[in-house]
Design a protein around this motif. Structure first.
Motif, PDB file in Angstrom:
ATOM      1  N   GLN A 183       0.700  -1.404  -0.084  1.00 22.92           N
ATOM      2  CA  GLN A 183       0.011   0.027  -0.036  1.00 22.92           C
ATOM      3  C   GLN A 183       0.831   1.241  -0.072  1.00 22.92           C
ATOM      4  OE1 GLN A 183      -2.217  -1.435   3.469  1.00 22.92           O
ATOM      5  NE2 GLN A 183      -4.145  -0.576   2.354  1.00 22.92           N
ATOM      6  N   LEU A 187      -0.267   3.555  -3.051  1.00 17.14           N
ATOM      7  CA  LEU A 187      -1.335   4.925  -2.974  1.00 17.14           C
ATOM      8  C   LEU A 187      -0.919   5.960  -3.804  1.00 17.14           C
ATOM      9  CD1 LEU A 187      -2.369   4.789   1.116  1.00 17.14           C
ATOM     10  CD2 LEU A 187      -3.732   5.189  -0.967  1.00 17.14           C
ATOM     11  N   TRP A 214      -8.440   1.910   0.578  1.00 18.04           N
ATOM     12  CA  TRP A 214      -6.986   1.629   0.827  1.00 18.04           C
ATOM     13  C   TRP A 214      -6.573   2.365   2.022  1.00 18.04           C
ATOM     14  CZ3 TRP A 214      -6.722  -2.503  -1.607  1.00 18.04           C
ATOM     15  CH2 TRP A 214      -5.186  -3.135  -2.078  1.00 18.04           C
ATOM     16  N   TRP A 215      -6.951   3.717   2.248  1.00 21.39           N
ATOM     17  CA  TRP A 215      -6.636   4.369   3.437  1.00 21.39           C
ATOM     18  C   TRP A 215      -7.080   3.773   4.712  1.00 21.39           C
ATOM     19  CZ3 TRP A 215      -2.662   7.825   4.607  1.00 21.39           C
ATOM     20  CH2 TRP A 215      -2.125   8.576   3.756  1.00 21.39           C
ATOM     21  N   VAL A 227       1.637   5.288   7.006  1.00 26.77           N
ATOM     22  CA  VAL A 227       1.141   6.697   6.969  1.00 26.77           C
ATOM     23  C   VAL A 227       2.191   7.877   7.268  1.00 26.77           C
ATOM     24  CG1 VAL A 227      -0.408   8.140   8.588  1.00 26.77           C
ATOM     25  CG2 VAL A 227      -1.102   5.933   8.015  1.00 26.77           C
ATOM     26  N   LEU A 252      -4.126  12.729  -2.378  1.00 27.04           N
ATOM     27  CA  LEU A 252      -4.188  11.824  -1.122  1.00 27.04           C
ATOM     28  C   LEU A 252      -4.661  12.353   0.096  1.00 27.04           C
ATOM     29  CD1 LEU A 252      -0.013  11.731  -1.327  1.00 27.04           C
ATOM     30  CD2 LEU A 252      -1.714   9.881  -1.377  1.00 27.04           C
ATOM     31  N   SER A 255      -8.756  11.459  -0.307  1.00 22.15           N
ATOM     32  CA  SER A 255      -8.754  10.104  -0.201  1.00 22.15           C
ATOM     33  C   SER A 255      -8.539   9.437   1.226  1.00 22.15           C
ATOM     34  CB  SER A 255      -8.029   9.281  -1.167  1.00 22.15           C
ATOM     35  OG  SER A 255      -6.560   9.537  -0.949  1.00 22.15           O
ATOM     36  N   ALA A 256      -7.576  10.085   2.076  1.00 24.20           N
ATOM     37  CA  ALA A 256      -7.324   9.893   3.371  1.00 24.20           C
ATOM     38  C   ALA A 256      -8.620  10.392   4.300  1.00 24.20           C
ATOM     39  CB  ALA A 256      -6.062  10.611   4.048  1.00 24.20           C
ATOM     40  N   GLY A 259     -11.123   7.771   3.522  1.00 23.53           N
ATOM     41  CA  GLY A 259     -10.664   6.719   4.327  1.00 23.53           C
ATOM     42  C   GLY A 259     -10.990   6.692   5.708  1.00 23.53           C
TER      43      GLY A 259
END
Length: 495
Positions: A183, A187, A214-215, A227, A252, A255-256, A259
């Motif tokens: 990952q 990512l 994924w996050w 992380v 990023l 999407s985090a 997540g």
């Protein structure tokens, strides 16, 4: 940096699928093998067998090309020189190791992975990076398919009213940390794909959802190293490229956030409605970080590596030999740090050569910024993604076995190849174009490839026979520590 120069990389081209395959055969094959590694029903040992088969096939093809005088040669300059010195030192270390055959496997496999990355880079370069989007989409499709596997486990657990073991949320991986390593590399590639897709399109929404899940898995597994690496990568890209890194960094960050929401809903709130504790180990992160063992046992491994380094600083104990000499650290076959691993096994001079090669390669990557037009959003996003990926890999690898596991090794080769090919496409005309090797260079390449292939066939042979004959691939039923025929390329391998 200057921003009005003409960009050399071509925009994405719409060509028939067959034309794309002819342009990027090895690159797309590598991406397909990575996807297969995610989807295999077995774990680490099956993934290693797949990696071995692909590297042997690739190496055999390269050997045939070298014998036919068709081997390519890269104008790598100082980077190539430092890498050559690194592998020469590794070969010397292997020759004097406790088990030279197994040490040679480590040197040969890393050499083939590097050559694989160069082959991918050559294809991307000749293609002008026009079809790089295809590669990213194929990898993202594999991530989406794997997310589907995890959701099936999640759904069955929720319906049954039983909290799954954390390992069950990483199906196909013997340890969920092995998934985390993959990952870390994938990512930044997902973020790049999101930045390149058409805004508002269905494809972009799909990849955002995949990256968000994924996050969420990183949160489920409490993957502190991943992380930290990704955050450091995004910070470096933002500082170095400022607004030009915005598309990738936003992808990023958003999407985090998605997540975190997915984690809160799927792995906390819905299980709570069924009377279950949150799925995963995220709730233990604070306890692990602030408790008596914040490094999760890595301190013991790092001290063992430093003791090995003190005993044999110049040439190390031999590639692949950490577990043989680690003593009390026998619960792990590697020190969970790429720097300590290379220093302890290959020696300090080899580590310095590798660091010099990495530093020069990073410098050349950053120098491409001067050749990207300020309004060229596509190539600005690519540069930012390569920076994020490089920093994330280097930082996470300081705390993990990212350079050891089969799926992350193949992903690392893919990342390096894509970055190398793109940087070559951005270089001045002819500056980085591959050329045909001389007869003497072809002969040397053939000899090195033959040696690498022999090492890949020698070291795993006993482990393969034991695993397949017993029908227990990845079952954990492997020879105990002290068995010199079962090195760390297998799940529970030691010396």
């Amino acid at each position: 940096m200057p921003g009005n120069e003409t960009t050399r990389a071509a925009p994405p081209a719409r060509l028939p699928a067959a034309a794309g395959w002819r342009q990027l055969p090895c690159t797309l094959a590598l991406a397909g093998v990575i996807v297969a590694g995610f989807l295999l029903p077995y774990g680490h040992d099956a993934q290693r067998l797949l990696e071995l088969a692909f590297l042997l096939l690739f190496g055999a093809g390269q050997l045939a090309a070298a014998l036919a005088g068709r081997a390519g040669a890269w104008r790598g300059g100082a980077v190539r020189g430092w890498l050559a010195a690194f592998f020469v030192l590794g070969a010397i270390s292997a020759a004097r190791a406790f088990s030279p055959g197994h040490a040679a496997y480590e040197v040969g496999s890393l050499l083939l992975l590097l050559l694989l990355a160069c082959r991918v880079g050559g294809e991307i370069l000749r293609d002008g990076a026009r079809h790089l989007l295809w590669v990213l989409r194929l990898c993202a499709a594999g991530c989406a398919a794997y997310a589907g596997k995890v959701l099936l486990v999640w759904a069955f657990a929720l319906l049954a009213g039983v909290a799954p073991a954390v390992e069950e949320l990483a199906p196909g991986f013997s340890n969920y940390r092995f998934l985390n390593h993959a990952q870390t590399i994938s990512l930044p590639l997902l973020a790049l794909l999101i930045a390149l897709e058409r805004p508002g399109g269905k494809a972009r929404a799909l990849w955002i959802a995949v990256a968000g899940f994924w996050w969420a898995l990183l949160i489920v597994f409490g993957a502190r190293g991943s992380v930290l690496g990704l955050a450091a990568g995004a910070l470096c890209a933002g500082l170095l490229r400022r607004g030009q890194a915005g598309a990738v960094c936003r992808a990023l960050f958003l999407s985090a956030l998605l997540g975190a929401a997915i984690y809160a809903l799927l792995f906390v709130a819905l299980p709570a409605l069924r009377g279950l504790a949150p799925f995963g180990v995220f709730t233990l992160v604070a306890e692990r970080t602030g408790g008596d063992n914040p490094t999760s046992g890595r301190g013991v491994l790092w001290r063992a590596a430093l003791a090995m380094l003190e005993a044999q600083p110049w040439l190390g104990a031999g590639p692949l030999h950490f577990a043989h000499y680690a003593g009390s650290a026998h619960f792990s076959a590697h020190p969970h740090s790429w720097a300590l691993q290379i220093a302890a096994e290959w020696g300090v001079p080899a580590l310095l050569c590798l660091c010099a090669a990495i530093g020069l390669a990073m410098l050349r990557l950053l120098q491409t910024a001067a050749r990207i037009a300020s309004g060229d959003a596509r190539n600005q996003a690519m540069l930012a993604a390569w920076i994020v990926g490089a920093v994330a890999i280097l930082v996470d690898g300081l705390f993990s076995g990212l350079i050891v596991m089969p799926v992350s090794q193949l992903l690392l080769a893919l990342y390096l190849g894509c970055a190398l090919g793109w940087a070559g496409a951005m270089a001045p005309a002819g500056a980085a174009r591959p050329r045909r090797a001389s007869p003497a260079a072809s002969l040397l390449a053939a000899a090195l490839l033959a040696a690498a292939l022999a090492a890949l066939l020698y070291a795993p042979r006993t482990g393969i026979v034991q695993l397949i004959a017993a029908g227990q691939i990845d079952s954990g039923s492997v020879p105990p520590p002290g068995n010199t025929q079962h090195p760390r390329l297998w799940r529970d391998g030691y010396f």
